[in-house]
Motif scaffolding. Structure first.
Motif, PDB file in Angstrom:
ATOM      1  N   SER A 206       0.830  -1.196   0.000  1.00 14.59           N
ATOM      2  CA  SER A 206       0.000   0.000   0.000  1.00 14.59           C
ATOM      3  C   SER A 206       0.868   1.251   0.000  1.00 14.59           C
ATOM      4  CB  SER A 206      -0.913   0.022   1.223  1.00 14.59           C
ATOM      5  OG  SER A 206      -1.664   1.211   1.272  1.00 14.59           O
ATOM      6  N   GLN A 207       0.345   2.285  -0.646  1.00 18.90           N
ATOM      7  CA  GLN A 207       0.974   3.596  -0.633  1.00 18.90           C
ATOM      8  C   GLN A 207      -0.074   4.608  -0.217  1.00 18.90           C
ATOM      9  OE1 GLN A 207       2.513   4.874  -4.393  1.00 18.90           O
ATOM     10  NE2 GLN A 207       3.299   6.822  -3.600  1.00 18.90           N
ATOM     11  N   ALA A 208       0.198   5.302   0.854  1.00 22.82           N
ATOM     12  CA  ALA A 208      -0.758   6.274   1.358  1.00 22.82           C
ATOM     13  C   ALA A 208      -0.839   7.467   0.420  1.00 22.82           C
ATOM     14  CB  ALA A 208      -0.375   6.722   2.759  1.00 22.82           C
ATOM     15  N   GLY A 209      -1.905   8.253   0.607  1.00 24.57           N
ATOM     16  CA  GLY A 209      -2.118   9.404  -0.244  1.00 24.57           C
ATOM     17  C   GLY A 209      -1.419  10.639   0.285  1.00 24.57           C
ATOM     18  N   THR A 210      -2.167  11.503   0.966  1.00 23.94           N
ATOM     19  CA  THR A 210      -1.615  12.765   1.453  1.00 23.94           C
ATOM     20  C   THR A 210      -0.576  12.553   2.531  1.00 23.94           C
ATOM     21  OG1 THR A 210      -3.747  13.805   0.979  1.00 23.94           O
ATOM     22  CG2 THR A 210      -2.215  15.014   2.380  1.00 23.94           C
ATOM     23  N   TYR A 211      -0.829  11.602   3.414  1.00 18.67           N
ATOM     24  CA  TYR A 211       0.078  11.372   4.543  1.00 18.67           C
ATOM     25  C   TYR A 211       0.570   9.940   4.481  1.00 18.67           C
ATOM     26  CZ  TYR A 211      -1.923  15.743   6.086  1.00 18.67           C
ATOM     27  OH  TYR A 211      -2.325  17.055   6.146  1.00 18.67           O
ATOM     28  N   PRO A 212       1.861   9.717   4.649  1.00 19.20           N
ATOM     29  CA  PRO A 212       2.457   8.420   4.362  1.00 19.20           C
ATOM     30  C   PRO A 212       2.379   7.390   5.471  1.00 19.20           C
ATOM     31  CG  PRO A 212       4.161   9.981   4.936  1.00 19.20           C
ATOM     32  CD  PRO A 212       2.869  10.740   4.938  1.00 19.20           C
ATOM     33  N   ILE A 213       1.794   7.713   6.591  1.00 20.05           N
ATOM     34  CA  ILE A 213       1.813   6.751   7.691  1.00 20.05           C
ATOM     35  C   ILE A 213       0.512   5.952   7.673  1.00 20.05           C
ATOM     36  CG2 ILE A 213       1.936   6.449  10.184  1.00 20.05           C
ATOM     37  CD1 ILE A 213       3.557   8.997  10.318  1.00 20.05           C
ATOM     38  N   SER A 214       0.623   4.621   7.483  1.00 25.94           N
ATOM     39  CA  SER A 214      -0.537   3.751   7.479  1.00 25.94           C
ATOM     40  C   SER A 214      -0.193   2.461   8.201  1.00 25.94           C
ATOM     41  CB  SER A 214      -0.977   3.427   6.051  1.00 25.94           C
ATOM     42  OG  SER A 214      -1.361   4.601   5.358  1.00 25.94           O
ATOM     43  N   THR A 215      -1.171   1.850   8.823  1.00 24.20           N
ATOM     44  CA  THR A 215      -1.003   0.530   9.438  1.00 24.20           C
ATOM     45  C   THR A 215      -2.080  -0.393   8.901  1.00 24.20           C
ATOM     46  OG1 THR A 215      -2.386   1.134  11.324  1.00 24.20           O
ATOM     47  CG2 THR A 215      -0.004   1.500  11.547  1.00 24.20           C
ATOM     48  N   PHE A 216      -1.788  -1.704   8.904  1.00 28.36           N
ATOM     49  CA  PHE A 216      -2.710  -2.698   8.357  1.00 28.36           C
ATOM     50  C   PHE A 216      -3.058  -3.710   9.432  1.00 28.36           C
ATOM     51  CE2 PHE A 216      -0.157  -1.182   4.825  1.00 28.36           C
ATOM     52  CZ  PHE A 216      -1.112  -0.913   3.848  1.00 28.36           C
ATOM     53  N   PHE A 217      -4.304  -4.146   9.408  1.00 22.92           N
ATOM     54  CA  PHE A 217      -4.752  -5.253  10.238  1.00 22.92           C
ATOM     55  C   PHE A 217      -5.563  -6.182   9.337  1.00 22.92           C
ATOM     56  CE2 PHE A 217      -4.247  -1.661  13.095  1.00 22.92           C
ATOM     57  CZ  PHE A 217      -3.471  -2.199  14.105  1.00 22.92           C
ATOM     58  N   LEU A 218      -5.279  -7.478   9.417  1.00 21.55           N
ATOM     59  CA  LEU A 218      -5.929  -8.435   8.533  1.00 21.55           C
ATOM     60  C   LEU A 218      -6.654  -9.503   9.331  1.00 21.55           C
ATOM     61  CD1 LEU A 218      -3.439  -7.288   6.784  1.00 21.55           C
ATOM     62  CD2 LEU A 218      -3.742  -9.349   5.430  1.00 21.55           C
ATOM     63  N   THR A 219      -7.821  -9.898   8.854  1.00 21.28           N
ATOM     64  CA  THR A 219      -8.489 -11.111   9.311  1.00 21.28           C
ATOM     65  C   THR A 219      -8.643 -12.008   8.088  1.00 21.28           C
ATOM     66  OG1 THR A 219     -10.700 -10.190   8.928  1.00 21.28           O
ATOM     67  CG2 THR A 219      -9.739  -9.889  11.118  1.00 21.28           C
ATOM     68  N   LEU A 220      -8.611 -13.324   8.308  1.00 26.92           N
ATOM     69  CA  LEU A 220      -8.510 -14.248   7.186  1.00 26.92           C
ATOM     70  C   LEU A 220      -9.846 -14.810   6.704  1.00 26.92           C
ATOM     71  CD1 LEU A 220      -5.282 -16.241   8.121  1.00 26.92           C
ATOM     72  CD2 LEU A 220      -5.538 -14.325   6.535  1.00 26.92           C
ATOM     73  N   ASN A 221     -10.865 -14.893   7.551  1.00 30.71           N
ATOM     74  CA  ASN A 221     -12.103 -15.551   7.143  1.00 30.71           C
ATOM     75  C   ASN A 221     -13.332 -14.798   7.630  1.00 30.71           C
ATOM     76  OD1 ASN A 221     -13.693 -17.466   5.912  1.00 30.71           O
ATOM     77  ND2 ASN A 221     -13.531 -18.955   7.573  1.00 30.71           N
ATOM     78  N   PRO A 222     -13.881 -13.902   6.816  1.00 30.88           N
ATOM     79  CA  PRO A 222     -13.421 -13.565   5.464  1.00 30.88           C
ATOM     80  C   PRO A 222     -12.188 -12.667   5.513  1.00 30.88           C
ATOM     81  CG  PRO A 222     -15.255 -12.165   6.043  1.00 30.88           C
ATOM     82  CD  PRO A 222     -15.107 -13.141   7.177  1.00 30.88           C
ATOM     83  N   LEU A 223     -11.587 -12.481   4.359  1.00 31.41           N
ATOM     84  CA  LEU A 223     -10.415 -11.625   4.285  1.00 31.41           C
ATOM     85  C   LEU A 223     -10.852 -10.161   4.408  1.00 31.41           C
ATOM     86  CD1 LEU A 223      -7.410 -11.130   3.782  1.00 31.41           C
ATOM     87  CD2 LEU A 223      -7.919 -11.131   1.318  1.00 31.41           C
ATOM     88  N   VAL A 224     -10.357  -9.510   5.445  1.00 31.22           N
ATOM     89  CA  VAL A 224     -10.652  -8.094   5.674  1.00 31.22           C
ATOM     90  C   VAL A 224      -9.335  -7.388   5.943  1.00 31.22           C
ATOM     91  CG1 VAL A 224     -11.836  -6.394   7.106  1.00 31.22           C
ATOM     92  CG2 VAL A 224     -12.934  -8.588   6.611  1.00 31.22           C
ATOM     93  N   ILE A 225      -9.073  -6.324   5.204  1.00 36.14           N
ATOM     94  CA  ILE A 225      -7.868  -5.524   5.394  1.00 36.14           C
ATOM     95  C   ILE A 225      -8.295  -4.149   5.904  1.00 36.14           C
ATOM     96  CG2 ILE A 225      -5.842  -4.509   4.275  1.00 36.14           C
ATOM     97  CD1 ILE A 225      -6.066  -6.705   2.150  1.00 36.14           C
ATOM     98  N   THR A 226      -7.798  -3.792   7.078  1.00 42.33           N
ATOM     99  CA  THR A 226      -8.112  -2.494   7.675  1.00 42.33           C
ATOM    100  C   THR A 226      -6.923  -1.572   7.514  1.00 42.33           C
ATOM    101  OG1 THR A 226      -9.575  -3.518   9.294  1.00 42.33           O
ATOM    102  CG2 THR A 226      -8.803  -1.293   9.773  1.00 42.33           C
ATOM    103  N   VAL A 227      -7.153  -0.416   6.912  1.00 45.97           N
ATOM    104  CA  VAL A 227      -6.094   0.564   6.673  1.00 45.97           C
ATOM    105  C   VAL A 227      -6.350   1.769   7.576  1.00 45.97           C
ATOM    106  CG1 VAL A 227      -4.980   2.050   4.979  1.00 45.97           C
ATOM    107  CG2 VAL A 227      -5.859  -0.200   4.287  1.00 45.97           C
ATOM    108  N   ASN A 228      -5.353   2.130   8.366  1.00 45.89           N
ATOM    109  CA  ASN A 228      -5.442   3.298   9.247  1.00 45.89           C
ATOM    110  C   ASN A 228      -4.385   4.315   8.823  1.00 45.89           C
ATOM    111  OD1 ASN A 228      -7.473   2.119  10.921  1.00 45.89           O
ATOM    112  ND2 ASN A 228      -5.883   0.879  11.877  1.00 45.89           N
TER     113      ASN A 228
END
Length: 251
Positions: A206-228
């Motif tokens: 992932s590449q952030a837009g205006t601000y470059p700091i992002s964190t990811f959290f994933l769950t596998l079933n179902p697949l969910v990607i959380t971007v902060n």
């Protein structure tokens, strides 16, 4: 002399009556024509209805009239058998309305060998192509497209995640590749949800837009990607939008 003539006349009448009775099914009558071979095999020709008229023209020379076999189900089609010079009922091809049904493979012959359809082509089994598969529309998600043992370098759309996207600051995707949805529950928080689960964690870039700091959290079933996404202080969330790529297997 008169007595002899009377006997001869009576004899002729008896013979005529007997001959007429014996051959009445072999003569052309008003209703039908009955042919037999003297061995008990008969063929009856008659008009289809009392008011119908028409002409049956027999072929000239050594040509034969091809018989048409009776069908067994509604919609069966006929096919020509060159070995027997007869029409026969196809054992597999039927035409129901505008639908062509075939229990075996449909093979095209000729220069192009194309099967064209202006509507939807559906298959309960496999669709196999040795050439290119071209589509002018979208390849919609659905059940497994294929199965089998993975081969190095192979592309398996039934168990492979190939997703990418770009969002605006509110999380609305303006570029979307793959089957997923994006929600924006609160400032700086984005959720990418896929309609399937994963046996292990996929690769997420992932590449952030205006601000470059992002964190990811994933769950596998179902697949969910959380971007902060946060301000440079890494504490205060901010809407900046982002780009991402996801590659990996799914169930």
């Amino acid at each position: 002399m008169k007595l002899i003539s009377k006997y001869l006349l009576a004899s002729c009448c008896i013979l005529c009556l007997g001959s007429t009775s014996f051959a009445q099914n072999r003569t052309i009558g008003a209703n039908k024509l009955l042919l037999d071979d003297g061995l008990g095999h008969t063929l009856t020709l008659q008009p289809p209805s009392p008011t119908a008229t028409g002409t049956l023209t027999l072929p000239a020379g050594n040509a034969n009239i091809a018989n048409m076999a009776n069908g067994t189900i509604t919609g069966q089609t006929a096919r020509w058998n060159n070995a027997t010079s007869q029409w026969e009922v196809s054992p597999s091809v039927t035409n129901v309305g505008s639908t062509l049904v075939n229990s075996g493979p449909i093979t095209t012959l000729g220069g192009s060998g194309n099967i064209s359809a202006s509507g939807t082509v559906s298959a309960a089994g496999n669709v196999t192509a040795t050439g290119n598969v071209t589509s002018s529309g979208y390849h919609q998600p659905g059940v497994a497209v294929g199965s089998g043992t993975p081969v190095n370098g192979g592309l398996y759309t039934d168990n492979m995640i190939q997703a990418a996207g770009a969002t605006d600051i509110n999380g609305a995707p303006y570029v979307q590749v793959g089957n997923y949805t994006i929600t924006h529950p609160s400032t700086g928080h984005y959720t990418i949800t896929f309609p399937y689960g994963c046996p292990n964690f996929p690769i997420v870039i992932s590449q952030a837009g205006t601000y470059p700091i992002s964190t990811f959290f994933l769950t596998l079933n179902p697949l969910v990607i959380t971007v902060n996404e946060y301000f440079p202080d890494a504490v205060t969330p901010v809407n900046g939008g982002f780009n991402f790529i996801v590659i990996g297997p799914h169930n």
